[in-house]
Design a protein around this motif. Structure first.
Motif, PDB file in Angstrom:
ATOM      1  N   ALA A 212     -16.822   2.505 -15.054  1.00  0.00           N
ATOM      2  CA  ALA A 212     -15.380   2.384 -14.762  1.00  0.00           C
ATOM      3  C   ALA A 212     -14.259   3.588 -14.435  1.00  0.00           C
ATOM      4  CB  ALA A 212     -14.776   1.126 -15.406  1.00  0.00           C
ATOM      5  N   THR A 213     -14.497   4.012 -16.548  1.00  0.00           N
ATOM      6  CA  THR A 213     -14.212   5.262 -16.378  1.00  0.00           C
ATOM      7  C   THR A 213     -14.220   6.178 -14.958  1.00  0.00           C
ATOM      8  OG1 THR A 213     -14.155   5.371 -18.585  1.00  0.00           O
ATOM      9  CG2 THR A 213     -13.482   7.375 -17.991  1.00  0.00           C
ATOM     10  N   LEU A 214     -14.765   6.779 -14.414  1.00  0.00           N
ATOM     11  CA  LEU A 214     -15.196   7.369 -13.411  1.00  0.00           C
ATOM     12  C   LEU A 214     -14.112   7.597 -12.141  1.00  0.00           C
ATOM     13  CD1 LEU A 214     -18.906   7.745 -12.192  1.00  0.00           C
ATOM     14  CD2 LEU A 214     -17.688   8.683 -14.313  1.00  0.00           C
ATOM     15  N   ARG A 215     -13.617   6.295 -11.610  1.00  0.00           N
ATOM     16  CA  ARG A 215     -12.270   5.705 -11.567  1.00  0.00           C
ATOM     17  C   ARG A 215     -10.955   6.353 -11.424  1.00  0.00           C
ATOM     18  NH1 ARG A 215     -10.861   2.803  -6.697  1.00  0.00           N
ATOM     19  NH2 ARG A 215      -9.395   2.215  -6.232  1.00  0.00           N
ATOM     20  N   THR A 216     -10.971   6.658 -13.202  1.00  0.00           N
ATOM     21  CA  THR A 216     -10.216   6.704 -13.375  1.00  0.00           C
ATOM     22  C   THR A 216      -9.798   8.622 -13.370  1.00  0.00           C
ATOM     23  OG1 THR A 216     -10.524   4.908 -15.458  1.00  0.00           O
ATOM     24  CG2 THR A 216      -8.150   7.379 -16.021  1.00  0.00           C
ATOM     25  N   ILE A 217     -11.261   8.507 -13.765  1.00  0.00           N
ATOM     26  CA  ILE A 217     -11.318  10.682 -12.705  1.00  0.00           C
ATOM     27  C   ILE A 217     -10.126  10.840 -11.309  1.00  0.00           C
ATOM     28  CG2 ILE A 217     -12.591  11.978 -12.717  1.00  0.00           C
ATOM     29  CD1 ILE A 217     -14.038  10.981 -15.279  1.00  0.00           C
ATOM     30  N   SER A 218     -11.436   9.822 -10.700  1.00  0.00           N
ATOM     31  CA  SER A 218     -10.946  10.538  -9.362  1.00  0.00           C
ATOM     32  C   SER A 218      -9.397  10.230  -8.850  1.00  0.00           C
ATOM     33  CB  SER A 218     -11.442   9.314  -8.292  1.00  0.00           C
ATOM     34  OG  SER A 218     -13.124   9.330  -8.358  1.00  0.00           O
ATOM     35  N   VAL A 219      -8.788   9.145 -10.023  1.00  0.00           N
ATOM     36  CA  VAL A 219      -7.204   8.516  -9.810  1.00  0.00           C
ATOM     37  C   VAL A 219      -6.780  10.086 -10.022  1.00  0.00           C
ATOM     38  CG1 VAL A 219      -5.440   7.508 -10.857  1.00  0.00           C
ATOM     39  CG2 VAL A 219      -7.774   6.042  -9.639  1.00  0.00           C
ATOM     40  N   ILE A 220      -6.907  10.471 -11.345  1.00  0.00           N
ATOM     41  CA  ILE A 220      -6.432  11.651 -12.165  1.00  0.00           C
ATOM     42  C   ILE A 220      -6.757  12.588 -11.051  1.00  0.00           C
ATOM     43  CG2 ILE A 220      -6.339  13.230 -14.224  1.00  0.00           C
ATOM     44  CD1 ILE A 220      -7.434  11.185 -15.503  1.00  0.00           C
TER      45      ILE A 220
END
Ligand code: FES
Length: 154
Positions: free
Chosen positions: A48-56
């Motif tokens: 799920a952190t990969l999605r956060t990285i993409s958002v950033i």
């Protein structure tokens, strides 16, 4: 049967998100993302952190500051990762902010255009120093001599 969470090494996460590993370490140092550590002290990122990285990354590409991104991520309930719906909300808000910045930049560009080929840098007539004769709002006379120099715009 419960799903086992999937974890990624920093190299795998970086590759999947198209960033350098140093970028992920930087994001983590700024509190934007979090990892867990293995017994060997290696980072592991939840899928799920990969999605956060993409958002950033997406937000940074349109000029949103890391501080603004951090605030938006912190506002998510229970510190959860952003969902697709969250991203829609965030991007809408940031699009509005971007529109305001574009308007402000266009206004500044218009002021600068009037300076091209002039060179007077006059407190009285230069739009960069005294936009729309704002000094007149403080009263008559040499306002900058009475009140001090105008505050610089950030
Ligand atoms: S420098 Fe003359 S109007 Fe700005």
């Amino acid at each position: 049967m419960k799903n086992t969470p999937r974890f990624f090494t920093i190299g795998e996460a970086a590759k999947r998100c198209g960033v350098a590993t140093s970028t992920l370490r930087f994001y983590e140092s700024k509190g934007l993302i979090h990892s867990i550590r293995t017994h060997g002290n290696q980072r592991r990122f939840l899928a799920a952190t990969l999605r956060t990285i993409s958002v950033i990354r997406a937000a940074q590409k349109v000029g949103v500051s890391l501080e603004e991104i951090k605030l938006a991520l912190k506002a998510l309930p229970d510190g959860r990762q952003p969902t697709q719906k969250d991203w829609v909300k965030m991007s809408k808000k940031w699009a509005d902010t971007l529109d305001q910045r574009i308007l402000e930049l266009q206004r500044l560009k218009g002021n600068l255009d009037s300076c091209i080929g002039c060179g007077c840098l006059s407190l009285k007539s230069c739009q960069l120093f005294n936009p729309n004769d704002e000094a007149a709002l403080n009263g008559t006379g040499p306002r900058y001599l009475i009140d001090g120099a105008p505050k610089k715009q950030e």
